[in-house]
Each structure stands twice: as structure tokens, then as C-alpha cells.
Design a protein around this motif. Structure first.
Motif, mmCIF file in Angstrom:
data_model
loop_
_atom_site.group_PDB
_atom_site.id
_atom_site.type_symbol
_atom_site.label_atom_id
_atom_site.label_comp_id
_atom_site.label_asym_id
_atom_site.label_seq_id
_atom_site.Cartn_x
_atom_site.Cartn_y
_atom_site.Cartn_z
ATOM 1 N N MET A 1 0.848 -1.184 0.000
ATOM 2 C CA MET A 1 0.000 0.000 0.000
ATOM 3 C C MET A 1 0.888 1.241 0.000
ATOM 4 S SD MET A 1 -3.050 1.345 0.040
ATOM 5 C CE MET A 1 -4.098 -0.033 0.505
ATOM 6 N N ASP B 1 2.015 5.293 0.031
ATOM 7 C CA ASP B 1 1.556 6.498 0.703
ATOM 8 C C ASP B 1 1.055 7.447 -0.382
ATOM 9 O OD1 ASP B 1 1.078 8.742 2.147
ATOM 10 O OD2 ASP B 1 3.101 8.985 2.941
ATOM 11 N N LEU C 1 -0.414 9.958 5.650
ATOM 12 C CA LEU C 1 -1.399 8.897 5.751
ATOM 13 C C LEU C 1 -0.735 7.614 6.229
ATOM 14 C CD1 LEU C 1 -3.453 9.516 2.489
ATOM 15 C CD2 LEU C 1 -3.921 10.322 4.802
ATOM 16 N N GLU D 1 -2.796 4.575 6.627
ATOM 17 C CA GLU D 1 -3.566 3.424 6.192
ATOM 18 C C GLU D 1 -4.576 3.848 5.143
ATOM 19 O OE1 GLU D 1 -5.480 2.083 9.767
ATOM 20 O OE2 GLU D 1 -7.106 3.542 9.619
ATOM 21 N N ALA D 2 -5.142 2.878 4.451
ATOM 22 C CA ALA D 2 -6.175 3.143 3.454
ATOM 23 C C ALA D 2 -7.077 1.915 3.362
ATOM 24 C CB ALA D 2 -5.563 3.467 2.089
ATOM 25 N N ARG D 3 -8.323 2.142 2.973
ATOM 26 C CA ARG D 3 -9.285 1.047 2.817
ATOM 27 C C ARG D 3 -9.443 0.722 1.339
ATOM 28 N NH1 ARG D 3 -15.180 0.579 2.622
ATOM 29 N NH2 ARG D 3 -15.330 2.837 2.663
ATOM 30 N N VAL E 1 -8.764 2.782 -3.725
ATOM 31 C CA VAL E 1 -8.661 2.808 -2.270
ATOM 32 C C VAL E 1 -9.196 4.130 -1.751
ATOM 33 C CG1 VAL E 1 -6.655 1.279 -2.303
ATOM 34 C CG2 VAL E 1 -6.312 3.756 -2.229
ATOM 35 N N GLU E 2 -9.675 4.098 -0.528
ATOM 36 C CA GLU E 2 -10.142 5.306 0.149
ATOM 37 C C GLU E 2 -9.189 5.611 1.288
ATOM 38 O OE1 GLU E 2 -14.323 6.990 1.886
ATOM 39 O OE2 GLU E 2 -13.594 5.100 2.715
ATOM 40 N N THR E 3 -8.578 6.778 1.205
ATOM 41 C CA THR E 3 -7.710 7.229 2.279
ATOM 42 C C THR E 3 -8.520 8.120 3.203
ATOM 43 O OG1 THR E 3 -7.001 9.271 1.197
ATOM 44 C CG2 THR E 3 -5.837 7.249 0.599
ATOM 45 N N VAL F 1 -8.872 -2.640 5.561
ATOM 46 C CA VAL F 1 -8.061 -1.463 5.879
ATOM 47 C C VAL F 1 -6.613 -1.930 6.010
ATOM 48 C CG1 VAL F 1 -7.646 0.409 7.504
ATOM 49 C CG2 VAL F 1 -9.989 -0.352 7.048
ATOM 50 N N VAL G 1 -0.034 1.506 5.368
ATOM 51 C CA VAL G 1 0.904 1.915 4.324
ATOM 52 C C VAL G 1 2.177 1.084 4.437
ATOM 53 C CG1 VAL G 1 2.402 3.800 3.570
ATOM 54 C CG2 VAL G 1 0.006 4.251 4.103
ATOM 55 N N GLY H 1 -12.372 6.412 6.737
ATOM 56 C CA GLY H 1 -12.147 7.149 5.503
ATOM 57 C C GLY H 1 -12.335 8.649 5.642
#
Length: 407
Positions: free
Chosen positions: A1, A3, A8, A10-12, A33-35, A60, A63, A184
Motif C-alpha cells: 500500500m 503512501d 497517511l 492506512e487506506a481502505r 482505495v479510500e484514504t 483497511v 501503508v 475514511g
């Protein structure tokens, strides 16, 4: 994943566009992905064949964590992963493919082993990384009761959060309630608003404005066509007026540097527009909006709003704003006290335009009236400066013709 934005962690994963066995090329979007700031598509940086999707949609992912495995095109299919077999603690799993003699749980009962051997043959410790174990401990989740969804059946952060959510629901089930996870964009918005409310001393000033001439101009240009086919709207006029006021009072286009105890004056206005989307409120901004002609501002505004509503605003679109407009009037709201976006000095709320009795040229008449509300950071903008920005914005809206003549 990767950055995909500043800071950020993490991201979903919203959706996968590829599946194992698909051929991919360098730069091809493979997932969305949704950050904490936006929904973005991730391109693959390789040519090859998808070998494995490592995390499913809705997961989720931190990164730096691998999310997809790609094999070179034409490479032999990867060998099946060796079966991990449980052995005595300290010996590790056998991975060479050779079969290990073991008793199956369905076998006939055998004589009880010595007590020490029995202790070592207990169920293995649940597989989870230290941060996941700490999270489980903090939330009161028993890892032995969770079926892991990660690689090699390891327990992930999402597994722990899901188990914690289930525990909370079981403990506090009330008729007529429904719980929605905060994540998110909505989570980022909540955090930003709390940070804004408790760090910047807010002041809001209000002013009723006669925008009859502005509304007449908008209606006339929509009917006859504007120069250069500018998509004219009341919001465009307010944005142009606000930019004019900030150009006259550049000290209101600033931010507060807490560590250095300095005021940072911005040379350009990155004008944010609050847009309601299915994922929550986002505030993309038009970079250096003050340099644009009315036609350029109108085009940028239309693109910005359409992109945001489609959920395609990038982290770059959402970073670096210096001033914001929130158009609460489209919701039928007259006024409000908008909260500043962190790092900005002002935010302007544009209320509903309504016909009201108004004294015009010494006589009572029905005029188109709106209320403007300007919230500002009192560390950066004092009452006098805030009043000047608000009054100059109103003055342009009362006499808008010059806005359409270029700059």
C-alpha cells in the motif's frame, strides 16, 4: 500500500479491478482505495500477471503492506504454498513438503501423554503481529476466538476491530439503533473539525447583503449566454467577490505556525469549496484561484465540484487550501457559524437568497437578500480585519457588473 498522501498511515480498499491470472501493464489501475482524504485509483508499477490478491475489498491496510503479488509474464505458475504443520514449540513449521507423522483429531483415543507433553500439544498461539495484539488487549478482544483473515490465517487489525464492534453491539443492543463505522473521509473530517474547534479561537461575523443585482446578472447571463460561455452561478459570483476581498486584504490569507510562533502569509489563494459527497464532506481547492479570469474560475469551479461529487478528488486536490467557501444556501439554510479547516484563517458561509423587504434608494422594496457569515482565526484576523473582508465581499456582490469584465 503506497503512501498516496502526506502523513497517511492506512487506506481502505474499495474495489479490485483485477483478479488472479489477469495480465497487467505498468501504470494500469488495479484497485481503488479510500484514504482519510479521498478515493484514488492505484496503478501497478510492473508488467506481468496477477499471482495473488493479498487483501480483499473493504480491508483497511497499513501503508507499506503488500496488497498484490505480480509474477513476470510467461513465468510458470507459482507453486502451491507449503502446508504449515503444527509442531512442538521451538521447532518451527516443516516447510519442505515432506509429510510429518501426526495424529489426526479423528483418530481413536490413545493413552494420555505425560503432563509436560500435554502442555506443549495445546492449541497454538493465535498468529498476530505485536501491534494487533496490543490493539486486541486495549479493546478487550480474545484473539483465540477470532478466525484470522490474513496470510496463513493470521489475525489482522480489521479482524480485531470487527470482533470489537460485534462485542459492543452485543453488549448494547437497543431497538431502533444502527451503528456505522467511522472511517475514511468521514473519520478524517471528524478529526479535522475537532482539531479546528479546540486549537483555533473562532470568531464569526454576519452581514445581510442585497444581492438583487447579482441575481439579475446571473439570470440574464444564463438566458442570453455569458462571454466565453462561462457557467455562471451565484456561487461563482460569491467566489469572485471573496477573492477580491482577500486580494485587498492579503493579511487575511495566512496560517498560524504554532511551533515557531509565527504568522505565515500566503502569496496565493487556494480557494476551497465544501462539497457534500456519498463518503462525507470534502473540501478540494482551486490552486492560485486569485490569478484566474472569471471564465477560468468558472471552469475550475465546475470541474472541482464534479470531480468531488464523483468521488475522484485526489489528495493533492484536498491539500494546501488557504480559504474556504461553504454554500449552505443550497440546503435552504440562512446562515451558520462554519468551522475553519485546520491551517486556514477564514471560511465564508453563503446563505440562502430570499426575497425580503429592504430599504432601497430611500424606499421600501422587495429585494433579493442573503446572509454572509465569515468565521476566522482570531490569532490571525482581528475583528476589524474580519469586518473589512466581509464588507468588501458584500460590496462586490451588491455591484457585480465589473466582475464580468475581466481583471
Amino acid at each position: 500500500m503506497p503512501d498516496v498522501g502526506e502523513g497517511l498511515v492506512e487506506a481502505r480498499i474499495l474495489t479490485w479491478h483485477v483478479a488472479p491470472g489477469d495480465t497487467v501493464t505498468d501504470g494500469q489501475p488495479v484497485c481503488e482505495v479510500e484514504t482519510a482524504k479521498a478515493a484514488v485509483e492505484l496503478p501497478i508499477p510492473y508488467d506481468g500477471v496477477v499471482a495473488e490478491i493479498l487483501h480483499p475489498a473493504d480491508a483497511v491496510v497499513a501503508v507499506g503492506t503488500p496488497i498484490i503479488s505480480v509474477a513476470p509474464a510467461g513465468a510458470a505458475a507459482p507453486a502451491p504454498a507449503p502446508v504449515r504443520q503444527e509442531v512442538l514449540v521451538g521447532y518451527g513449521p516443516r516447510t519442505d513438503g515432506a509429510a510429518l507423522p501426526r495424529r489426526h483429531r479423528t483418530a481413536q483415543p490413545v493413552a494420555a501423554p505425560p503432563a509436560r507433553a500435554a502442555e506443549t500439544a495445546e492449541e497454538p498461539r493465535p498468529r498476530a503481529k505485536p501491534p494487533v495484539r496490543k490493539l486486541a488487549k486495549d479493546l478487550g478482544v480474545d484473539l483465540s476466538r477470532i478466525r484470522g483473515s490474513g496470510a496463513d490465517a493470521s489475525i489482522t487489525r480489521e479482524d480485531v476491530l470487527a470482533a470489537s464492534s460485534a462485542l459492543r453491539e452485543a453488549a448494547a443492543v437497543r431497538p431502533g439503533e444502527r451503528r456505522v463505522p467511522v472511517q475514511g473521509v468521514r473519520k478524517a473530517t471528524a478529526q479535522a473539525m475537532v482539531a479546528s474547534a479546540f486549537t483555533a479561537p473562532h470568531v464569526t461575523e454576519f452581514l445581510e447583503v442585497d444581492v438583487t443585482r447579482t441575481m439579475k446578472l446571473v439570470r440574464r447571463l444564463k438566458k442570453t449566454g455569458s462571454p466565453g460561455d462561462i457557467p455562471v452561478s451565484p456561487l461563482l459570483m460569491v467566489a469572485a467577490a471573496y477573492l477580491t476581498a482577500l486580494r485587498r486584504h492579503p493579511e487575511a490569507n495566512a496560517s498560524w505556525d504554532e511551533p515557531n510562533q509565527e504568522i505565515v502569509l500566503k502569496e496565493q489563494v487556494n480557494l476551497g469549496i465544501a462539497v457534500a459527497t456519498a463518503r462525507g464532506l470534502v473540501v478540494p481547492n482551486i490552486k492560485d484561484a486569485g490569478r484566474l479570469t472569471p471564465a477560468g474560475l468558472a471552469g475550475a469551479l465546475r470541474t472541482l465540484v464534479a470531480t468531488a461529487r464523483a468521488g475522484r478528488s485526489t489528495p493533492a486536490d484536498l491539500r494546501g487550501g488557504t480559504a474556504t467557501i461553504t454554500n449552505i444556501g443550497v440546503l435552504g439554510v440562512d446562515t451558520g457559524t462554519p468551522l475553519l479547516n485546520p491551517g486556514e484563517a477564514t471560511i465564508l458561509a453563503f446563505g440562502a437568497v430570499r426575497p425580503k423587504p429592504w430599504v432601497h434608494k430611500g424606499a421600501l422594496a422587495v429585494r433579493d437578500i442573503t446572509t454572509l457569515a465569515l468565521s476566522f482565526d482570531h490569532r490571525l484576523v482581528d475583528g476589524e480585519l474580519g469586518a473589512k473582508v466581509l464588507a468588501d465581499t458584500a460590496a462586490v456582490l451588491e455591484h457585480p457588473q465589473r466582475l464580468m469584465m475581466g481583471r
